[in-house]
Design an enzyme around this catalytic site. Sequence first.
Site, PDB file in Angstrom:
ATOM      1  N   GLU A  10     -15.429  -3.328  -1.085  1.00 56.11           N
ATOM      2  CA  GLU A  10     -16.398  -4.286  -1.628  1.00 56.11           C
ATOM      3  C   GLU A  10     -17.685  -4.298  -0.811  1.00 56.11           C
ATOM      4  OE1 GLU A  10     -16.579  -9.054  -2.786  1.00 56.11           O
ATOM      5  OE2 GLU A  10     -14.707  -8.122  -2.114  1.00 56.11           O
ATOM      6  N   ASP A  22      -7.773   1.780  -8.295  1.00 53.35           N
ATOM      7  CA  ASP A  22      -8.218   3.056  -8.855  1.00 53.35           C
ATOM      8  C   ASP A  22      -8.468   2.871 -10.350  1.00 53.35           C
ATOM      9  OD1 ASP A  22      -8.440   5.704  -9.833  1.00 53.35           O
ATOM     10  OD2 ASP A  22      -7.142   6.454  -8.237  1.00 53.35           O
ATOM     11  N   GLU A  50       0.850  -1.196   0.000  1.00 55.38           N
ATOM     12  CA  GLU A  50       0.000   0.000   0.000  1.00 55.38           C
ATOM     13  C   GLU A  50       0.886   1.247   0.000  1.00 55.38           C
ATOM     14  OE1 GLU A  50      -2.544   2.761  -0.231  1.00 55.38           O
ATOM     15  OE2 GLU A  50      -3.361   0.715  -0.215  1.00 55.38           O
TER      16      GLU A  50
END
Length: 216
Positions: free
Chosen positions: A194, A118, A69
């Site tokens: 999600e 993204d 990340e």
Amino acid sequence: MRLRNKPWAKEKLLNYPQFVVHHPETWKEKWHDLFGNNHPIHIEIGTGKGRFITEMAKANPEINYIGIEAYTSVIVSALDRAIEAEVPNLKLLNMNAQKLIDVFGPGEIDRLYLNFSDPWPKNKHEKRRLTYKSFLDMYAKVLVSGGELHFKTDNQALFEYSLISFSEYGLKLKYISLDLHNSDFQGNIMTEYEEKFSQKGNRIYRCEVQFPTISK
């Protein structure tokens, strides 16, 4: 989406070296040594707050997981999950995915996950999409022969673009779902995004593709 600055996040990451690897390039071609075993290594690019990668590590102790990340203020939440779960088969990397081949050697990774990346919807930003051919080139270098990429998104345009990109690259389509939550797929672990998107009624798309098997 604007990220809230967390000035204390960097220091917290430094305080948990058992989970956060701070100079990952030093472990290139030696990740099995860091984990202390020869289990398969699965990585997630864009691990966000870490729900998916942590739950996967808990469910599959025979697999090593690495969450990648770029945003410090986000990965610190993934660290909190890792601390709470106490999973020894999980590491976190605070870095940009573009450095992938600086950190992993050829064939060092068995599977790669892309979850709710993204979409970069503007055509001029196509090269930033994590399913663009230059990223696929990187994945091909670090994945084992016949390694797999598993991809989930709620963005139909990105999903369609990615299927074309995978096909043009010569990847084998092993699984596809145009409505994951209303399919017969077993064992799905949701990410934070999600859950949020599906509660809004958004359809979730998922596919599994396999890179070519290289004959030796």
